[in-house]
Design an enzyme around this catalytic site. Structure first.
Site, PDB file in Angstrom:
ATOM      1  N   HIS A  52     -14.349  31.846 -11.909  1.00 50.73           N
ATOM      2  CA  HIS A  52     -15.109  32.711 -12.830  1.00 50.73           C
ATOM      3  C   HIS A  52     -16.304  31.970 -13.435  1.00 50.73           C
ATOM      4  O   HIS A  52     -17.326  32.587 -13.765  1.00 50.73           O
ATOM      5  CB  HIS A  52     -14.216  33.195 -13.976  1.00 50.73           C
ATOM      6  CG  HIS A  52     -13.345  34.374 -13.624  1.00 50.73           C
ATOM      7  ND1 HIS A  52     -13.854  35.605 -13.313  1.00 50.73           N
ATOM      8  CD2 HIS A  52     -11.991  34.504 -13.560  1.00 50.73           C
ATOM      9  CE1 HIS A  52     -12.854  36.447 -13.074  1.00 50.73           C
ATOM     10  NE2 HIS A  52     -11.712  35.802 -13.207  1.00 50.73           N
ATOM     11  N   HIS A 107      -8.468  30.266  -9.489  1.00 55.57           N
ATOM     12  CA  HIS A 107      -8.985  31.607  -9.801  1.00 55.57           C
ATOM     13  C   HIS A 107      -9.834  31.581 -11.073  1.00 55.57           C
ATOM     14  O   HIS A 107     -10.972  32.091 -11.088  1.00 55.57           O
ATOM     15  CB  HIS A 107      -7.796  32.576  -9.960  1.00 55.57           C
ATOM     16  CG  HIS A 107      -8.186  33.953 -10.386  1.00 55.57           C
ATOM     17  ND1 HIS A 107      -7.979  35.069  -9.595  1.00 55.57           N
ATOM     18  CD2 HIS A 107      -8.769  34.413 -11.538  1.00 55.57           C
ATOM     19  CE1 HIS A 107      -8.446  36.134 -10.248  1.00 55.57           C
ATOM     20  NE2 HIS A 107      -8.917  35.779 -11.421  1.00 55.57           N
ATOM     21  N   GLU A 108      -9.295  30.963 -12.139  1.00 54.22           N
ATOM     22  CA  GLU A 108     -10.018  30.968 -13.424  1.00 54.22           C
ATOM     23  C   GLU A 108     -11.314  30.166 -13.329  1.00 54.22           C
ATOM     24  O   GLU A 108     -12.348  30.581 -13.857  1.00 54.22           O
ATOM     25  CB  GLU A 108      -9.133  30.435 -14.555  1.00 54.22           C
ATOM     26  CG  GLU A 108      -7.897  31.271 -14.869  1.00 54.22           C
ATOM     27  CD  GLU A 108      -8.174  32.747 -15.027  1.00 54.22           C
ATOM     28  OE1 GLU A 108      -9.271  33.121 -15.494  1.00 54.22           O
ATOM     29  OE2 GLU A 108      -7.293  33.547 -14.668  1.00 54.22           O
ATOM     30  N   CYS A 121      -6.805  40.407 -11.320  1.00 56.24           N
ATOM     31  CA  CYS A 121      -7.809  39.880 -12.244  1.00 56.24           C
ATOM     32  C   CYS A 121      -8.061  40.949 -13.299  1.00 56.24           C
ATOM     33  O   CYS A 121      -8.181  42.135 -12.961  1.00 56.24           O
ATOM     34  CB  CYS A 121      -9.099  39.581 -11.482  1.00 56.24           C
ATOM     35  SG  CYS A 121     -10.410  38.916 -12.524  1.00 56.24           S
TER      36      CYS A 121
HETATM   37 NI    NI Z   1      -9.856  36.747 -13.040  1.00 58.36          NI
END
Ligand code: NI
Length: 177
Positions: A146, A142-143, A100
């Site tokens: 966030h 994953h994105e 990341c």
């Molecule tokens: Ni990330």
């Protein structure tokens, strides 16, 4: 061209719940996406979420033909995804290595759904709907995490599989992050 500073883990702005975008096709959205693309390209990212540059909106970008930081990953289409929704397809969970831009130099083994459907809007407000697997599914999960203030170590089950890329993969040439 504006490469923005990427916030690093520990910054409280990475733990906020981001707000949905309500207006599409605006100059502000166009500029945000331009900055996100410039920043992702300059840092060799596979994806980037708006909160990582300090903008608390539900906007992510991802995609590449070939990524120097993930040499084994297959192509992922370059995508702008706004107000995303993810639905797992089946219940198969796979562990895989992730990095990341907010945790430079580190990698961790993270469980993710191996297949997902996702929907969202592009920058014009047009609907995007896809069913994907593999690294594409991993990047999207994953994105989108966030946007809910979740960084990948918070998903990990085995902290022994967390460390510096150069120590975990000494034989591999991965560009410094
Ligand atoms: Ni990330």
């Amino acid at each position: 061209m504006t490469v923005r500073n990427v916030l690093r883990m520990g910054d409280p702005r990475l733990q906020q719940l981001a707000e949905p975008v309500s207006d599409f096709g605006t100059e502000a959205l166009r500029r945000l996406l331009e900055d996100m693309r410039d920043t992702m390209r300059a840092t060799n990212g596979a994806g980037l979420a708006a909160p990582q540059i300090g903008v608390p909106l539900r906007v992510v970008i991802f995609g590449f033909k070939h990524n120097a930081r993930y040499p084994d990953a297959g192509e992922v289409p370059e995508t702008v995804l706004i107000n995303p929704q993810i639905t797992p397809v089946g219940d198969v969970i796979e562990e895989g290595w992730e990095g990341c831009l907010s945790l430079p130099g580190l990698r961790g083994c993270v469980p993710r759904f191996s297949q997902i459907s996702y929907t969202g809007r592009d920058e014009t407000g047009a609907l995007i709907a896809r069913t994907v697997g593999g690294f594409h599914a991993r990047v999207v999960q994953h994105e989108c995490d966030h946007l809910d203030g979740i960084l990948y170590p918070m998903r990990m089950r085995d902290m022994r599989k967390f460390g510096f890329t150069s120590e975990l993969f000494p034989e591999r040439e991965v560009p410094e992050e």
